[in-house]
Motif scaffolding. Structure first.
Motif, short mmCIF file in Angstrom:
data_model
loop_
_atom_site.label_atom_id
_atom_site.label_comp_id
_atom_site.label_asym_id
_atom_site.label_seq_id
_atom_site.Cartn_x
_atom_site.Cartn_y
_atom_site.Cartn_z
N VAL A 126 0.87 -1.18 0.00
CA VAL A 126 0.00 0.00 0.00
C VAL A 126 0.90 1.22 0.00
CG1 VAL A 126 -1.73 1.32 1.29
CG2 VAL A 126 -1.82 -1.20 1.30
N TYR A 127 0.63 2.20 -0.86
CA TYR A 127 1.34 3.47 -0.78
C TYR A 127 0.39 4.59 -1.20
CZ TYR A 127 2.06 3.02 -5.86
OH TYR A 127 1.87 2.87 -7.21
N TYR A 128 0.77 5.82 -0.94
CA TYR A 128 -0.10 6.92 -1.30
C TYR A 128 0.71 8.14 -1.70
CZ TYR A 128 0.32 6.93 3.84
OH TYR A 128 0.78 6.82 5.11
N LEU A 129 0.13 8.88 -2.62
CA LEU A 129 0.74 10.11 -3.15
C LEU A 129 0.01 11.29 -2.55
CD1 LEU A 129 0.76 9.08 -6.93
CD2 LEU A 129 2.50 8.60 -5.21
N TYR A 130 0.73 12.25 -2.03
CA TYR A 130 0.11 13.39 -1.36
C TYR A 130 1.04 14.59 -1.48
CZ TYR A 130 3.30 11.76 2.27
OH TYR A 130 4.43 11.35 2.94
N ARG A 190 2.16 12.75 -12.10
CA ARG A 190 2.83 11.55 -11.57
C ARG A 190 2.65 10.41 -12.57
NH1 ARG A 190 5.48 12.57 -6.58
NH2 ARG A 190 5.92 10.34 -6.80
N GLY A 191 3.31 9.30 -12.31
CA GLY A 191 3.25 8.18 -13.24
C GLY A 191 4.18 8.49 -14.41
N GLY A 192 3.67 8.24 -15.63
CA GLY A 192 4.54 8.38 -16.79
C GLY A 192 5.38 7.12 -16.93
N HIS A 193 4.70 5.99 -16.76
CA HIS A 193 5.36 4.69 -16.91
C HIS A 193 4.31 3.59 -16.97
CE1 HIS A 193 5.59 5.65 -12.48
NE2 HIS A 193 4.78 4.61 -12.51
N ALA A 194 4.77 2.37 -17.26
CA ALA A 194 3.91 1.18 -17.24
C ALA A 194 4.64 0.10 -16.46
CB ALA A 194 3.63 0.70 -18.66
N ASN A 247 4.29 -6.43 -14.79
CA ASN A 247 3.46 -7.40 -14.07
C ASN A 247 2.50 -6.81 -13.06
OD1 ASN A 247 4.63 -9.84 -15.21
ND2 ASN A 247 6.49 -9.22 -14.11
N LEU A 248 2.79 -5.61 -12.59
CA LEU A 248 2.03 -5.05 -11.47
C LEU A 248 0.58 -4.74 -11.82
CD1 LEU A 248 2.66 -4.04 -8.51
CD2 LEU A 248 2.73 -1.74 -9.51
N GLN A 249 -0.33 -5.14 -10.93
CA GLN A 249 -1.73 -4.71 -11.00
C GLN A 249 -1.97 -3.77 -9.81
OE1 GLN A 249 -4.64 -8.05 -11.60
NE2 GLN A 249 -2.82 -9.29 -11.21
N TRP A 286 0.21 1.97 -19.71
CA TRP A 286 0.92 3.22 -19.44
C TRP A 286 -0.05 4.16 -18.74
CZ3 TRP A 286 5.98 4.47 -20.39
CH2 TRP A 286 6.34 5.82 -20.24
N ARG A 287 0.40 4.83 -17.66
CA ARG A 287 -0.50 5.73 -16.93
C ARG A 287 0.18 7.05 -16.61
NH1 ARG A 287 0.33 2.09 -12.84
NH2 ARG A 287 0.19 0.72 -14.63
N GLU A 288 -0.63 8.10 -16.65
CA GLU A 288 -0.19 9.42 -16.17
C GLU A 288 -1.28 9.98 -15.28
OE1 GLU A 288 1.08 11.78 -19.56
OE2 GLU A 288 2.24 10.07 -20.31
N VAL A 310 5.41 -6.09 -4.38
CA VAL A 310 6.28 -5.12 -3.71
C VAL A 310 7.00 -4.29 -4.78
CG1 VAL A 310 6.57 -6.57 -1.67
CG2 VAL A 310 8.22 -6.74 -3.55
N TYR A 311 7.61 -3.19 -4.36
CA TYR A 311 8.29 -2.30 -5.29
C TYR A 311 9.45 -3.03 -5.97
CZ TYR A 311 11.30 1.39 -6.99
OH TYR A 311 12.09 2.16 -7.77
N ASP A 312 9.51 -2.88 -7.31
CA ASP A 312 10.58 -3.51 -8.09
C ASP A 312 10.86 -2.62 -9.30
OD1 ASP A 312 12.27 -5.02 -9.65
OD2 ASP A 312 10.78 -6.58 -10.10
C1 T46 Z 1 1.41 4.52 -10.31
C2 T46 Z 1 1.33 5.78 -9.57
C3 T46 Z 1 -0.03 6.01 -9.03
C4 T46 Z 1 9.56 3.29 -3.72
O1 T46 Z 1 10.67 3.28 -3.15
N1 T46 Z 1 8.58 2.41 -3.33
C5 T46 Z 1 7.37 2.38 -3.91
O2 T46 Z 1 6.51 1.58 -3.52
C6 T46 Z 1 7.11 3.29 -4.99
C7 T46 Z 1 5.76 3.29 -5.72
C8 T46 Z 1 8.09 4.16 -5.38
N2 T46 Z 1 9.28 4.16 -4.75
C9 T46 Z 1 10.31 5.14 -5.16
C10 T46 Z 1 10.84 4.91 -6.57
C11 T46 Z 1 11.17 6.31 -7.06
O3 T46 Z 1 12.46 6.67 -6.64
O4 T46 Z 1 9.71 6.44 -5.17
C12 T46 Z 1 10.15 7.19 -6.31
C13 T46 Z 1 8.97 7.59 -7.17
O5 T46 Z 1 8.35 6.39 -7.66
P1 T46 Z 1 7.45 6.35 -8.98
O6 T46 Z 1 8.18 6.95 -10.13
O7 T46 Z 1 6.98 4.95 -9.13
O8 T46 Z 1 6.25 7.30 -8.54
P2 T46 Z 1 4.95 7.76 -9.27
O9 T46 Z 1 4.14 8.48 -8.25
O10 T46 Z 1 5.26 8.49 -10.52
O11 T46 Z 1 4.15 6.40 -9.71
C14 T46 Z 1 3.58 5.54 -8.75
C15 T46 Z 1 3.59 4.10 -9.26
O12 T46 Z 1 4.88 3.68 -9.63
C16 T46 Z 1 2.71 3.91 -10.44
O13 T46 Z 1 2.59 2.54 -10.73
O14 T46 Z 1 0.45 4.08 -10.92
O15 T46 Z 1 2.24 5.89 -8.48
#
Ligand code: T46
Length: 138
Positions: free
Chosen positions: A38-42, A50-54, A57-59, A98-100, A117-119
């Motif tokens: 579980v994680y959250y963006l705030y 945010r995002g800008g990737h795919a 395997n992750l759902q 791919w999501r943004e 988990v994060y990979d």
């Molecule tokens: C998505 C949107 C909603 C970690 O160390 N652990 C984690 O669980 C995550 C998600 C990220 N990180 C680190 C990796 C990078 O150094 O945090 C930094 C930013 O990660 P990311 O580029 O993945 O962050 P977002 O907010 O652009 O994207 C994330 C998810 O990756 C993505 O799948 O849908 O949140």
């Protein structure tokens, strides 16, 4: 191969009371995977994306726990934009999408339930590489 039409809005249970509301989410009930993370963006600054990737395997299930934002979905061929603005609706996203995330409202919080988990190795961070692989699988 996932398509943007496999991404769906899931209505989550609501337990309402005069003192406020509560929404529980269970693995394999509202979502088709076991929750591993579980994680959250705030504190997203105005105008930020945010995002800008795919993910290979992750759902995930994305929830606007507070405020609102848009999610642009792209499967390499088709695009959709979903607006999230209720804490009792989640956006289910399979792998290879791919999501943004953009247009965050002030105070917007994106809560994420994830299947793994994060990979970093699971990410496509270059759109053209993602599109090439996604179109190749179709
Ligand atoms: C998505 C949107 C909603 C970690 O160390 N652990 C984690 O669980 C995550 C998600 C990220 N990180 C680190 C990796 C990078 O150094 O945090 C930094 C930013 O990660 P990311 O580029 O993945 O962050 P977002 O907010 O652009 O994207 C994330 C998810 O990756 C993505 O799948 O849908 O949140």
């Amino acid at each position: 191969m996932s398509s943007v039409y496999d991404c769906s809005l899931v209505e989550l249970p609501r337990i309402n009371s005069p003192s406020g509301n509560l929404t529980p989410v269970y693995s394999r009930e509202q979502i088709p995977f076991d929750i591993a993370r579980v994680y959250y963006l705030y504190d997203i600054p105005g105008g930020e994306t945010r995002g800008g990737h795919a993910h290979r395997n992750l759902q995930q299930l994305l929830v606007a726990a507070s405020g609102s934002f848009d999610v642009l979905l792209d499967d390499g061929v088709n695009r959709r934009v979903i607006h999230l603005n209720r804490p009792y609706f989640g956006l289910y996203m399979p792998n290879m999408i791919w999501r943004e995330l953009l247009n965050f409202s002030s105070g917007g919080i994106c809560l994420v339930l994830a299947s793994h988990v994060y990979d970093e190795g699971d990410y496509f961070r270059e759109y053209e590489e993602f599109r090439h692989v996604a179109r190749g699988i179709r």
